[in-house]
Every structure is written in structure tokens, then in C-alpha cells.
Design a protein around this motif. Structure first.
Motif, PDB file in Angstrom:
ATOM      1  N   GLN A 219       0.819  -1.208   0.000  1.00  0.00           N
ATOM      2  CA  GLN A 219       0.000   0.000   0.000  1.00  0.00           C
ATOM      3  C   GLN A 219       0.860   1.268   0.000  1.00  0.00           C
ATOM      4  O   GLN A 219       0.384   2.348   0.336  1.00  0.00           O
ATOM      5  CB  GLN A 219      -0.940  -0.015   1.211  1.00  0.00           C
ATOM      6  CG  GLN A 219      -1.938  -1.162   1.162  1.00  0.00           C
ATOM      7  CD  GLN A 219      -2.990  -1.087   2.251  1.00  0.00           C
ATOM      8  OE1 GLN A 219      -3.147  -0.066   2.922  1.00  0.00           O
ATOM      9  NE2 GLN A 219      -3.741  -2.165   2.431  1.00  0.00           N
ATOM     10  N   ALA A 220       2.130   1.125  -0.370  1.00  0.00           N
ATOM     11  CA  ALA A 220       3.057   2.259  -0.497  1.00  0.00           C
ATOM     12  C   ALA A 220       3.237   3.008   0.813  1.00  0.00           C
ATOM     13  O   ALA A 220       3.404   4.232   0.824  1.00  0.00           O
ATOM     14  CB  ALA A 220       2.605   3.212  -1.605  1.00  0.00           C
ATOM     15  N   ARG A 221       3.236   2.269   1.924  1.00  0.00           N
ATOM     16  CA  ARG A 221       3.468   2.915   3.214  1.00  0.00           C
ATOM     17  C   ARG A 221       4.962   3.127   3.443  1.00  0.00           C
ATOM     18  O   ARG A 221       5.800   2.393   2.927  1.00  0.00           O
ATOM     19  CB  ARG A 221       2.882   2.053   4.344  1.00  0.00           C
ATOM     20  CG  ARG A 221       1.393   2.265   4.569  1.00  0.00           C
ATOM     21  CD  ARG A 221       0.904   1.464   5.772  1.00  0.00           C
ATOM     22  NE  ARG A 221      -0.296   2.047   6.342  1.00  0.00           N
ATOM     23  CZ  ARG A 221      -1.524   1.806   5.915  1.00  0.00           C
ATOM     24  NH1 ARG A 221      -1.703   0.981   4.911  1.00  0.00           N
ATOM     25  NH2 ARG A 221      -2.553   2.387   6.490  1.00  0.00           N
ATOM     26  N   LEU A 222       5.233   4.127   4.277  1.00  0.00           N
ATOM     27  CA  LEU A 222       6.615   4.427   4.643  1.00  0.00           C
ATOM     28  C   LEU A 222       6.936   3.956   6.058  1.00  0.00           C
ATOM     29  O   LEU A 222       8.043   4.201   6.552  1.00  0.00           O
ATOM     30  CB  LEU A 222       6.872   5.940   4.552  1.00  0.00           C
ATOM     31  CG  LEU A 222       6.598   6.602   3.204  1.00  0.00           C
ATOM     32  CD1 LEU A 222       6.827   8.115   3.311  1.00  0.00           C
ATOM     33  CD2 LEU A 222       7.472   5.996   2.111  1.00  0.00           C
ATOM     34  N   ASP A 223       5.979   3.282   6.716  1.00  0.00           N
ATOM     35  CA  ASP A 223       6.158   2.937   8.130  1.00  0.00           C
ATOM     36  C   ASP A 223       6.250   1.437   8.397  1.00  0.00           C
ATOM     37  O   ASP A 223       6.056   0.977   9.521  1.00  0.00           O
ATOM     38  CB  ASP A 223       5.015   3.528   8.971  1.00  0.00           C
ATOM     39  CG  ASP A 223       3.638   3.019   8.538  1.00  0.00           C
ATOM     40  OD1 ASP A 223       3.532   2.443   7.430  1.00  0.00           O
ATOM     41  OD2 ASP A 223       2.685   3.201   9.303  1.00  0.00           O
ATOM     42  N   GLY A 224       6.555   0.651   7.365  1.00  0.00           N
ATOM     43  CA  GLY A 224       6.695  -0.790   7.562  1.00  0.00           C
ATOM     44  C   GLY A 224       8.104  -1.163   7.994  1.00  0.00           C
ATOM     45  O   GLY A 224       8.977  -0.302   8.180  1.00  0.00           O
ATOM     46  N   ALA A 225       8.344  -2.456   8.156  1.00  0.00           N
ATOM     47  CA  ALA A 225       9.676  -2.934   8.535  1.00  0.00           C
ATOM     48  C   ALA A 225      10.681  -2.743   7.398  1.00  0.00           C
ATOM     49  O   ALA A 225      11.883  -2.630   7.635  1.00  0.00           O
ATOM     50  CB  ALA A 225       9.612  -4.408   8.935  1.00  0.00           C
ATOM     51  N   PHE A 226      10.194  -2.689   6.159  1.00  0.00           N
ATOM     52  CA  PHE A 226      11.056  -2.515   4.983  1.00  0.00           C
ATOM     53  C   PHE A 226      10.485  -1.427   4.082  1.00  0.00           C
ATOM     54  O   PHE A 226       9.279  -1.233   4.008  1.00  0.00           O
ATOM     55  CB  PHE A 226      11.154  -3.828   4.192  1.00  0.00           C
ATOM     56  CG  PHE A 226      11.538  -5.011   5.027  1.00  0.00           C
ATOM     57  CD1 PHE A 226      12.867  -5.230   5.391  1.00  0.00           C
ATOM     58  CD2 PHE A 226      10.574  -5.901   5.477  1.00  0.00           C
ATOM     59  CE1 PHE A 226      13.222  -6.308   6.172  1.00  0.00           C
ATOM     60  CE2 PHE A 226      10.917  -6.982   6.265  1.00  0.00           C
ATOM     61  CZ  PHE A 226      12.238  -7.193   6.615  1.00  0.00           C
ATOM     62  N   CYS A 227      11.361  -0.719   3.404  1.00  0.00           N
ATOM     63  CA  CYS A 227      10.917   0.316   2.462  1.00  0.00           C
ATOM     64  C   CYS A 227      12.067   0.615   1.511  1.00  0.00           C
ATOM     65  O   CYS A 227      13.068   1.218   1.899  1.00  0.00           O
ATOM     66  CB  CYS A 227      10.486   1.580   3.207  1.00  0.00           C
ATOM     67  SG  CYS A 227       9.784   2.844   2.121  1.00  0.00           S
ATOM     68  N   HIS A 228      11.918   0.203   0.254  1.00  0.00           N
ATOM     69  CA  HIS A 228      12.993   0.394  -0.729  1.00  0.00           C
ATOM     70  C   HIS A 228      12.710   1.554  -1.669  1.00  0.00           C
ATOM     71  O   HIS A 228      13.495   1.835  -2.579  1.00  0.00           O
ATOM     72  CB  HIS A 228      13.178  -0.887  -1.556  1.00  0.00           C
ATOM     73  CG  HIS A 228      12.027  -1.195  -2.459  1.00  0.00           C
ATOM     74  ND1 HIS A 228      10.873  -1.812  -2.011  1.00  0.00           N
ATOM     75  CD2 HIS A 228      11.828  -0.933  -3.785  1.00  0.00           C
ATOM     76  CE1 HIS A 228      10.031  -1.941  -3.018  1.00  0.00           C
ATOM     77  NE2 HIS A 228      10.580  -1.411  -4.101  1.00  0.00           N
ATOM     78  N   TYR A 229      11.578   2.279  -1.445  1.00  0.00           N
ATOM     79  CA  TYR A 229      11.203   3.376  -2.323  1.00  0.00           C
ATOM     80  C   TYR A 229      11.211   4.681  -1.529  1.00  0.00           C
ATOM     81  O   TYR A 229      11.349   4.693  -0.302  1.00  0.00           O
ATOM     82  CB  TYR A 229       9.813   3.120  -2.918  1.00  0.00           C
ATOM     83  CG  TYR A 229       8.805   2.603  -1.914  1.00  0.00           C
ATOM     84  CD1 TYR A 229       8.101   3.464  -1.084  1.00  0.00           C
ATOM     85  CD2 TYR A 229       8.576   1.237  -1.778  1.00  0.00           C
ATOM     86  CE1 TYR A 229       7.197   3.000  -0.146  1.00  0.00           C
ATOM     87  CE2 TYR A 229       7.669   0.741  -0.842  1.00  0.00           C
ATOM     88  CZ  TYR A 229       6.983   1.628  -0.031  1.00  0.00           C
ATOM     89  OH  TYR A 229       6.099   1.163   0.901  1.00  0.00           O
ATOM     90  N   THR A 230      11.066   5.788  -2.236  1.00  0.00           N
ATOM     91  CA  THR A 230      11.125   7.102  -1.590  1.00  0.00           C
ATOM     92  C   THR A 230       9.723   7.646  -1.317  1.00  0.00           C
ATOM     93  O   THR A 230       8.727   7.139  -1.851  1.00  0.00           O
ATOM     94  CB  THR A 230      11.871   8.106  -2.475  1.00  0.00           C
ATOM     95  OG1 THR A 230      11.089   8.353  -3.662  1.00  0.00           O
ATOM     96  CG2 THR A 230      13.241   7.576  -2.872  1.00  0.00           C
ATOM     97  N   ALA A 231       9.674   8.702  -0.511  1.00  0.00           N
ATOM     98  CA  ALA A 231       8.398   9.366  -0.240  1.00  0.00           C
ATOM     99  C   ALA A 231       7.803   9.921  -1.534  1.00  0.00           C
ATOM    100  O   ALA A 231       6.587   9.928  -1.718  1.00  0.00           O
ATOM    101  CB  ALA A 231       8.597  10.483   0.778  1.00  0.00           C
ATOM    102  N   GLY A 280      -0.623  11.051   5.267  1.00  0.00           N
ATOM    103  CA  GLY A 280       0.195  10.252   6.173  1.00  0.00           C
ATOM    104  C   GLY A 280      -0.189   8.787   6.147  1.00  0.00           C
ATOM    105  O   GLY A 280      -1.142   8.386   5.455  1.00  0.00           O
ATOM    106  N   ASP A 281       0.549   7.988   6.919  1.00  0.00           N
ATOM    107  CA  ASP A 281       0.344   6.543   6.909  1.00  0.00           C
ATOM    108  C   ASP A 281      -0.259   6.000   8.199  1.00  0.00           C
ATOM    109  O   ASP A 281      -0.715   4.866   8.227  1.00  0.00           O
ATOM    110  CB  ASP A 281       1.675   5.818   6.655  1.00  0.00           C
ATOM    111  CG  ASP A 281       2.238   6.106   5.274  1.00  0.00           C
ATOM    112  OD1 ASP A 281       1.438   6.385   4.363  1.00  0.00           O
ATOM    113  OD2 ASP A 281       3.471   6.063   5.113  1.00  0.00           O
ATOM    114  N   GLN A 282      -0.235   6.783   9.260  1.00  0.00           N
ATOM    115  CA  GLN A 282      -0.716   6.286  10.533  1.00  0.00           C
ATOM    116  C   GLN A 282      -1.957   7.041  10.992  1.00  0.00           C
ATOM    117  O   GLN A 282      -2.101   8.242  10.753  1.00  0.00           O
ATOM    118  CB  GLN A 282       0.387   6.372  11.596  1.00  0.00           C
ATOM    119  CG  GLN A 282       1.605   5.516  11.237  1.00  0.00           C
ATOM    120  CD  GLN A 282       2.431   5.141  12.446  1.00  0.00           C
ATOM    121  OE1 GLN A 282       2.355   5.765  13.499  1.00  0.00           O
ATOM    122  NE2 GLN A 282       3.243   4.102  12.299  1.00  0.00           N
ATOM    123  N   ILE A 283      -2.857   6.297  11.629  1.00  0.00           N
ATOM    124  CA  ILE A 283      -4.124   6.853  12.094  1.00  0.00           C
ATOM    125  C   ILE A 283      -3.903   7.695  13.344  1.00  0.00           C
ATOM    126  O   ILE A 283      -3.251   7.258  14.295  1.00  0.00           O
ATOM    127  CB  ILE A 283      -5.123   5.716  12.389  1.00  0.00           C
ATOM    128  CG1 ILE A 283      -5.408   4.935  11.097  1.00  0.00           C
ATOM    129  CG2 ILE A 283      -6.415   6.257  12.980  1.00  0.00           C
ATOM    130  CD1 ILE A 283      -6.164   3.639  11.317  1.00  0.00           C
TER     131      ILE A 283
END
Length: 312
Positions: A219-231, A280-283
């Protein structure tokens, strides 16, 4: 060929009792008993027509407590009992799913994600078949992440799209990729929007829904354990989704829509948005606000069911 999704706004011809509606598996007729393992029900051990033959509405949602809450809500709304009644869980002897019956309404939990809801729907469709149910309408209700809409907006799905914004659900069957349409019943969707206008308590829109196989990177989140892409990559992807008519993101609508189409079961996906993913990504909303948001889909579905129920 599987039949297309029926139009609930038109009178359907009665199905012959010899025909097993909602399923298309010739091997079912050769089985001495069909054990619905994840429901802890069976075609021989239980009198399924007596237990479920009057079902006209099926509502599914992720969590067990939400389905019990919905059943209690419908119990009071249809004036069949109290909103605090201890309605028994029909699947109490299994820890996979929960099921509650209130008059013509069946509420079933489906867990989280495509594999879980797929298992549940397979057994649910067989249950409806064994119980000789006819003219059933199905709903998936839940929460979702919004795209360019205010938190609390209820989205009625027009079509579920995959991660590439294509309107189909792909399933690998013995190495062959099968593709199924994820268009939902337009007439039913329009009726739900009309019902919301009559309720006039919250904003409801028609929109496409992005169905993913993952909550974080999918879901293109930035808050997971892994993230290989940019904002920037994330925002570009989400804006492309919006351009494709997508207004919310969840993880079950595609297989729900596909199985409704394959079975001929009119279905609607109705999810409330808890946040705008562009912001944002968090509620961040309070528990009280989120609780009120989560009640909106059940209010809308309940209103529709009561209108139909009172016509009987």
C-alpha cells in the motif's frame, strides 16, 4: 461459463430446487458429505436448510467482534430482539471465523486479507447452496485508507482494482493464471448511495477501490519494517491511483467482487476511510472518533436491509 452478477433491482426467476445455485462444481454432487471445515458445519451433521434457508442478506467483515456487534444492531433494528442480546456464535467450536444469524441476516467474519476471505467465501457459497437459499444479497463492510477524501467518508466500491489499477482478480490455479472481473453490482451500489442521502448523517461516495495483498509495502506505506522506495515514489503512486478513480485502499474487495460475479450473488463493498493516505500513513484520530466512523457502514447496510425487510 459462470453467470454474471445479478441485478437486485430486477425480479429474478426462481431457481429450480434441483439446481444448486451460487456454486459451479460438479464434484460437489458426488460427495456423500460436504464438511465446511472452517465453519464447523456439515451437510450431513447439520440440517442446513432448517438453520439457514431463510437467509436473504449476508454481511461479512474482518473482525469477529464487529460481526457480533452488527448482529446485535440488526437484532434491534429489525425489532427481533435486544441490541444487547447474547447472540450465539454458530462457529463457536472453531477459531477461524465467527457467524451470527438474526432473522434473514447472516453476519460472518472473514479475517484479514485475500486468502482468509477466499476460504470463508468458498464455504459460505456452499452453505447457501446446501441450505437452498435464494435471492441473497451480500455485503462486505469494513475500514480502509482514503485517497483524497476526508476521514470518515464512506466509499461504496464501483470496481475493485489490483496494484496495477486493473479491474480484475488473478488467481493461480495449478500454474495457470485465471482472471476474473471485479466489477460490482452497479444498481446495488447506486441504491446504497441513495440510502445514505436518505440517512443524511455522513458523506458517502461511489469510487474505485485498490485491493492489495499487503498492508505495508503493498500500500506504499513508509512505516513498515522494509521500504525500498522514496516518499516521492509513494506520492506518485497514490496520485496515479486517484487518476484511476480509486478513492480507498483495503485488502479484500477484489476476491469478494470476483466471487460474487462467479456465483451470481449481487454484492456491495462498503468501507469507511479512517485517514487520507495523502496526508500520512498512521491513524491519528481518537478512539471515540474511530468508533463512530466504524459504525457508519453498518448503519448504511442496516438501513438498506430494513427497507427491504419491511417490504416482505
Amino acid at each position: 461459463m459462470a453467470c454474471c452478477n445479478q441485478d437486485p433491482c430486477k425480479k429474478q426467476e426462481k431457481t429450480s430446487q434441483k439446481t444448486c445455485c451460487y456454486v459451479s462444481n460438479p464434484y460437489l454432487a458426488t460427495m456423500k458429505e460436504d464438511v465446511l471445515y472452517h465453519f464447523d458445519l456439515g451437510s450431513k451433521t447439520h440440517d442446513l436448510p432448517a438453520m439457514f434457508g431463510d437467509i436473504k442478506f449476508v454481511c461479512t467483515g474482518g473482525s469477529s467482534w464487529r460481526m457480533k456487534s452488527f448482529a446485535q444492531y440488526m437484532n434491534a433494528l429489525l425489532e427481533l430482539g435486544s441490541a444487547t442480546a447474547d447472540i450465539p456464535d454458530i462457529c463457536a467450536h472453531t477459531d477461524r471465523f465467527s457467524m451470527y444469524k438474526v432473522g434473514p441476516v447472516l453476519a460472518v467474519s472473514h479475517g484479514m486479507g485475500i486468502p482468509s476471505i477466499s476460504i470463508m467465501l468458498n464455504e459460505l457459497l456452499k452453505l447457501l447452496c446446501h441450505a437452498k437459499c435464494t435471492d441473497v444479497t451480500a455485503f462486505r463492510m469494513g475500514t480502509s485508507g482514503g485517497l483524497g477524501v476526508q476521514p470518515g467518508t464512506v466509499v461504496v466500491t464501483r470496481v475493485a482494482m489490483d496494484a496495477c489499477f486493473c479491474p480484475h482478480f488473478e488467481q493461480n490455479v495449478m500454474g495457470t493464471i485465471m482472471s476474473y472481473s471485479t466489477m460490482l453490482n452497479e444498481c446495488l451500489a447506486q441504491e446504497m448511495v441513495k440510502c445514505s442521502k436518505e440517512i443524511n448523517k455522513f458523506n458517502t461516495i461511489l469510487g474505485n477501490t485498490l485491493c492489495t495483498s499487503d498492508f505495508y509495502e503493498g500500500q506504499a506505506r513508509l512505516d513498515g519494517a522494509f521500504c525500498h522506495y522514496t516518499a516521492e515514489d509513494k506520492m506518485n503512486y497514490l496520485h496515479c491511483a486517484i487518476e484511476s478513480g480509486i478513492r480507498n485502499i483495503e485488502m479484500e474487495s477484489a476476491v469478494f467482487a470476483a466471487m460474487c460475479n462467479r456465483s451470481g450473488l449481487p454484492g456491495a463493498v462498503i468501507c469507511v476511510t479512517l485517514l487520507d493516505r495523502l496526508q500520512g500513513d498512521q491513524i491519528s484520530s481518537s478512539h471515540e472518533v474511530l468508533k463512530e466512523y466504524q459504525e457508519r457502514p453498518q448503519t448504511l447496510i442496516g438501513y438498506y436491509i430494513k427497507k427491504k425487510f419491511c417490504k416482505k
